[in-house]
Write an enzyme that holds these catalytic residues in place. Sequence first.
Site, PDB file in Angstrom:
ATOM      1  N   LYS A 277     -13.252 -29.507 -15.799  1.00  0.00           N
ATOM      2  CA  LYS A 277     -12.531 -29.034 -17.305  1.00  0.00           C
ATOM      3  C   LYS A 277     -12.478 -30.975 -17.973  1.00  0.00           C
ATOM      4  CE  LYS A 277      -9.337 -25.564 -15.676  1.00  0.00           C
ATOM      5  NZ  LYS A 277     -10.033 -24.959 -17.106  1.00  0.00           N
ATOM      6  N   ARG A 351     -13.167 -14.564 -12.825  1.00  0.00           N
ATOM      7  CA  ARG A 351     -13.955 -13.277 -11.806  1.00  0.00           C
ATOM      8  C   ARG A 351     -13.708 -13.616 -11.213  1.00  0.00           C
ATOM      9  NH1 ARG A 351     -16.409 -14.686 -18.088  1.00  0.00           N
ATOM     10  NH2 ARG A 351     -14.249 -16.185 -17.828  1.00  0.00           N
TER      11      ARG A 351
END
Length: 502
Positions: A277, A351
């Site tokens: 990130k 996910r």
Amino acid sequence: MTTLSLSTSSAATLRADAIVIGLAKGADGPVVAAGGDGVEAAFDGSLASVLTALGATGAEGETTRIPAAGAAVKAPLVIALGLGEEPEEGFGAETLRKAGGNAARVAAGLKKVALALPYAGPQDVEAVAQGALLGAYTFEAYRVNSREGRKDPVKDLVLVGAKARDKAVKAAFERGQVVAESVNKTRDLVNTPSNDLDPKTFAAIAVDAGKNFGFKVEVTDEKALAKGAYGGILGVGQGSAKPPRLVRLGYTHPKAKRSIALVGKGITYDSGGISLKPAGANETMKMDMAGAGAVLGAMIAIARLGLQVNVTGWLALAENMPSGTATRPGDVLRMYGGRTVEVLNTDAEGRLVLADAITRACEEGPEKLIDVATLTGAMMVALGNKTFGIVANDDEFRSAVHAAAERTGEPSWPMPTPAELRRTLDSPIADLKNIGERMGGALSAGVFLREFVAEGVSWAHLDIAGPAYNEGEVSGYTAKGGTGCAVRTLVQVAADVADGTI
């Protein structure tokens, strides 16, 4: 710790440090709301005019303090709490929930406070009780001088004028407390820093909760995950020194005829992995387990309320870190159940753990399944910081979940699953890739998850990335930090499944 109680005493005769009354916004100035009429009478009917002179308008969230000296009340202080304009059908549950939260916050530093608010029925008592406990919440575990320069939460909040002996009122009052306490438990988990909440620790907390509240807990550790071929959870967790876990929570009721599964994303820290990130995006990533926290909180509430429904909860727990052992962009993972996924972005990790947990949950044949996750920044772009999105494979179920969320005061919005997004997940070397095209990213994430839902299972995905963590101002019953988002919705959906309305 704040305690709540019901009292048959009137607000005027109860010995307390303060009385909180509601103040509605009228056409010609503020009007004392129902519940506070006894206090107004103690001021010889002049309370509204005095409050007007002090600048009160009755606007929602407004607070005005007035000394009670000379009035026929036992408390030395009256706090008028703005409720806004009163609709013809009376104040709604969310207005009263916020009022309870605001009352708890303005009463900080006091020991005993009476809440003389408009309780038209049991649902209003439940809303105020819930809001009050949520509004009184503080997280002080890491403060050495925990209250230095800060007011202690109010010790005792007493709801007066609410038909305290009525069985329906008592039940609603208790229900409001149970759900609020479960939300606050989730808030504690979300607020706990990652050095003290890793997958193993989270699993241990779940085990203790099961012992305390009467549901079964099974923990699958890294060795058993490897043996069971849980490639998604293992793939996300393999870059961390702290191995992943899959936790199964099982609540059964002897009279239950319906079943639902709840699946939560539990990334106890998300660095993004090798797809690191950017600067400024890491500081709050302890909250990336908020979905799993919501599932655990909901399971506690469901068990305490004794809902007549069978529920399994699944906590997919991992820490997503960059290291020499981390999954790389371009790697292919073999998921639980055998399907393969090409990982093109290791920061689209939620996910992957959810896919394994959803597949496993479906093996037990639930009628319905809800997964909860702080899944995508794209959903925040679409809906902002206060509203979560709902993606589903069943329009009727999606509408029912949305309605349940709205009834509990959790803003949400139904989102589509466009068929054309499925092809953007096609991989040249695997069954799927873990990201699709950039536009509609929140929707393609839902389309990815739908691939792992068994045929015949009604599924909804709640993307709570925005409202799970509040970096803005405190307001109503919403604290800074973890909000406990989705707990109330999950409990309401479970109750609706139990009584057959969903």
